[in-house]
Motif scaffolding. Structure first.
Motif, PDB file in Angstrom:
ATOM      1  N   LEU A  51     -12.007 -97.312  23.310  1.00  0.00           N
ATOM      2  CA  LEU A  51     -13.254 -96.640  23.683  1.00  0.00           C
ATOM      3  C   LEU A  51     -14.438 -97.591  23.485  1.00  0.00           C
ATOM      4  O   LEU A  51     -15.359 -97.637  24.312  1.00  0.00           O
ATOM      5  N   HIS A  52     -14.389 -98.365  22.415  1.00  0.00           N
ATOM      6  CA  HIS A  52     -15.452 -99.339  22.154  1.00  0.00           C
ATOM      7  C   HIS A  52     -15.467-100.409  23.253  1.00  0.00           C
ATOM      8  O   HIS A  52     -16.550-100.789  23.752  1.00  0.00           O
ATOM      9  N   ARG A  53     -14.294-100.887  23.655  1.00  0.00           N
ATOM     10  CA  ARG A  53     -14.234-101.898  24.715  1.00  0.00           C
ATOM     11  C   ARG A  53     -14.721-101.339  26.042  1.00  0.00           C
ATOM     12  O   ARG A  53     -15.405-102.029  26.799  1.00  0.00           O
ATOM     13  N   GLU A  54     -14.373-100.090  26.329  1.00  0.00           N
ATOM     14  CA  GLU A  54     -14.837 -99.461  27.576  1.00  0.00           C
ATOM     15  C   GLU A  54     -16.357 -99.350  27.590  1.00  0.00           C
ATOM     16  O   GLU A  54     -17.002 -99.561  28.623  1.00  0.00           O
ATOM     17  N   GLN A  55     -16.939 -99.020  26.438  1.00  0.00           N
ATOM     18  CA  GLN A  55     -18.393 -98.930  26.353  1.00  0.00           C
ATOM     19  C   GLN A  55     -19.031-100.290  26.619  1.00  0.00           C
ATOM     20  O   GLN A  55     -20.035-100.390  27.336  1.00  0.00           O
ATOM     21  N   GLN A  56     -18.444-101.331  26.068  1.00  0.00           N
ATOM     22  CA  GLN A  56     -18.970-102.674  26.300  1.00  0.00           C
ATOM     23  C   GLN A  56     -18.807-103.102  27.758  1.00  0.00           C
ATOM     24  O   GLN A  56     -19.663-103.795  28.307  1.00  0.00           O
ATOM     25  N   SER A  64     -29.485 -97.905  34.091  1.00  0.00           N
ATOM     26  CA  SER A  64     -29.512 -96.482  34.418  1.00  0.00           C
ATOM     27  C   SER A  64     -29.056 -95.603  33.268  1.00  0.00           C
ATOM     28  O   SER A  64     -29.071 -94.379  33.378  1.00  0.00           O
ATOM     29  N   LEU A  65     -28.640 -96.230  32.149  1.00  0.00           N
ATOM     30  CA  LEU A  65     -28.219 -95.471  30.984  1.00  0.00           C
ATOM     31  C   LEU A  65     -29.300 -95.531  29.906  1.00  0.00           C
ATOM     32  O   LEU A  65     -30.136 -96.422  29.900  1.00  0.00           O
ATOM     33  N   THR A  66     -29.302 -94.576  29.028  1.00  0.00           N
ATOM     34  CA  THR A  66     -30.386 -94.465  28.056  1.00  0.00           C
ATOM     35  C   THR A  66     -30.059 -95.094  26.709  1.00  0.00           C
ATOM     36  O   THR A  66     -30.947 -95.336  25.916  1.00  0.00           O
ATOM     37  N   MET A  67     -28.777 -95.326  26.433  1.00  0.00           N
ATOM     38  CA  MET A  67     -28.403 -95.880  25.142  1.00  0.00           C
ATOM     39  C   MET A  67     -27.062 -96.580  25.270  1.00  0.00           C
ATOM     40  O   MET A  67     -26.504 -96.655  26.361  1.00  0.00           O
ATOM     41  N   GLU A  68     -26.532 -97.084  24.181  1.00  0.00           N
ATOM     42  CA  GLU A  68     -25.277 -97.833  24.208  1.00  0.00           C
ATOM     43  C   GLU A  68     -24.115 -97.029  23.637  1.00  0.00           C
ATOM     44  O   GLU A  68     -23.168 -97.602  23.105  1.00  0.00           O
ATOM     45  N   SER A  69     -24.189 -95.730  23.764  1.00  0.00           N
ATOM     46  CA  SER A  69     -23.120 -94.886  23.218  1.00  0.00           C
ATOM     47  C   SER A  69     -22.787 -93.724  24.151  1.00  0.00           C
ATOM     48  O   SER A  69     -22.324 -92.679  23.705  1.00  0.00           O
ATOM     49  N   GLU A  70     -22.999 -93.908  25.457  1.00  0.00           N
ATOM     50  CA  GLU A  70     -22.748 -92.820  26.407  1.00  0.00           C
ATOM     51  C   GLU A  70     -21.295 -92.355  26.391  1.00  0.00           C
ATOM     52  O   GLU A  70     -21.013 -91.160  26.445  1.00  0.00           O
ATOM     53  N   LEU A  71     -20.365 -93.294  26.324  1.00  0.00           N
ATOM     54  CA  LEU A  71     -18.955 -92.911  26.356  1.00  0.00           C
ATOM     55  C   LEU A  71     -18.561 -92.123  25.110  1.00  0.00           C
ATOM     56  O   LEU A  71     -17.700 -91.239  25.172  1.00  0.00           O
ATOM     57  N   LEU A  76     -17.179 -86.896  22.776  1.00  0.00           N
ATOM     58  CA  LEU A  76     -17.543 -85.714  22.001  1.00  0.00           C
ATOM     59  C   LEU A  76     -17.484 -84.453  22.855  1.00  0.00           C
ATOM     60  O   LEU A  76     -17.047 -83.393  22.391  1.00  0.00           O
ATOM     61  N   LEU A  77     -17.896 -84.567  24.130  1.00  0.00           N
ATOM     62  CA  LEU A  77     -17.812 -83.414  25.030  1.00  0.00           C
ATOM     63  C   LEU A  77     -16.355 -82.986  25.238  1.00  0.00           C
ATOM     64  O   LEU A  77     -16.056 -81.788  25.290  1.00  0.00           O
ATOM     65  N   ILE A 188     -13.488 -90.835  32.370  1.00  0.00           N
ATOM     66  CA  ILE A 188     -12.265 -90.031  32.245  1.00  0.00           C
ATOM     67  C   ILE A 188     -11.541 -90.378  30.952  1.00  0.00           C
ATOM     68  O   ILE A 188     -11.084 -89.493  30.214  1.00  0.00           O
ATOM     69  N   PHE A 189     -11.437 -91.673  30.663  1.00  0.00           N
ATOM     70  CA  PHE A 189     -10.766 -92.101  29.425  1.00  0.00           C
ATOM     71  C   PHE A 189     -11.482 -91.542  28.205  1.00  0.00           C
ATOM     72  O   PHE A 189     -10.845 -91.065  27.256  1.00  0.00           O
ATOM     73  N   ALA A 190     -12.821 -91.598  28.211  1.00  0.00           N
ATOM     74  CA  ALA A 190     -13.590 -91.103  27.068  1.00  0.00           C
ATOM     75  C   ALA A 190     -13.389 -89.596  26.895  1.00  0.00           C
ATOM     76  O   ALA A 190     -13.231 -89.100  25.772  1.00  0.00           O
TER      77      ALA A 190
END
Length: 236
Positions: A51-56, A64-71, A76-77, A188-190
């Motif tokens: 998950l960390h690698r996917e975020q990177q 277009s994203l607001t932060m570095e933890s969207e995934l 969490l959803l 999807i992975f997240a």
């Protein structure tokens, strides 16, 4: 080719999973404790780092994203949705027959299976990775199938297992014929990671009265050792 063999393996698991679980209670406790240890190890040494690698990997969307933890938020959803489904199932089970609760579970896990298999197919895994995925996700699927079977053995054997297998087939075909962007695949992975984390820690972590700690510990350390070795030698 390896991914397709995995798809067949996952289908067979849901069709015949009950034959994989020993009938004797002591052996069953050891088996489920070992399986739970593998699942917990899979979450902590593979899912969370992935998950960390996917975020990177999606950092190029940063404009277009607001932060570095969207995934992580998507993860969490997924956890919240699965928790909501579980709560609804338990409430329904108390006020109605367990038929409604059972089919709600079946519907959710059919979608869950489809998304997991799509991610595996889209990843185009190698032979070694296929064995890795097969051991971790296969045992996870067996544990899920066993929980659903305990809810309603007759309906699971009669219809439920076929719906779960259809979810795998759907994910298989979607992975073969539909190419999604790296960003969508990461989402999807997240999402399924969140559902998997809750399911593993809440349902596959053996309860005290059914736990066999040595088997659980062997599962944790053996799978962790294998994972670290594979990452080191194959640079996953």
């Amino acid at each position: 080719m390896s991914a397709y063999l995995l798809g067949i393996f996952f289908i067979l698991i849901h069709l015949f999973s009950n034959t994989f679980i020993p009938a004797d209670r002591i052996r069953r406790n050891k088996w489920l404790s070992f399986s739970g240890g593998l699942a917990v190890s899979y979450v902590f040494v593979y899912v969370l780092p992935s998950l960390h690698r996917e975020q990177q990997a999606i950092e190029w969307y940063s404009d277009s994203l607001t932060m570095e933890s969207e995934l992580y938020f998507i993860c969490l959803l997924g956890l919240l949705l699965f928790y909501r489904v579980q709560k609804t199932v338990k409430t329904t089970h108390k006020v109605e027959t367990n038929q409604s609760a059972f089919w709600l579970y079946i519907g959710f896990f059919t979608l869950y299976n489809m998304l997991i298999v799509y991610v595996v197919m889209a990843a185009n895994v190698s032979f070694i990775q296929a064995i890795f995925y097969g051991a971790a996700i296969g045992l996870h699927f067996i544990a899920v199938a066993h929980d659903l079977w305990r809810e309603n053995p007759e309906q699971y054997n009669k219809r439920g297992r076929f719906f779960l297998a259809l979810g795998i087939i759907a994910g298989w075909f979607i992975g073969m014929f539909l190419t999604l962007s790296t960003f969508i695949q990461a989402i999807i992975f997240a999402f399924i990671s969140g559902a998997m984390i809750l399911n593993v820690l809440q349902n596959e972590l053996p309860k005290e009265k059914h736990a066999h700690f040595p088997s659980f510990a062997i599962g944790v350390f053996s799978y962790t050792t294998i994972t670290i070795a594979l990452k080191f030698f194959f640079e996953w």
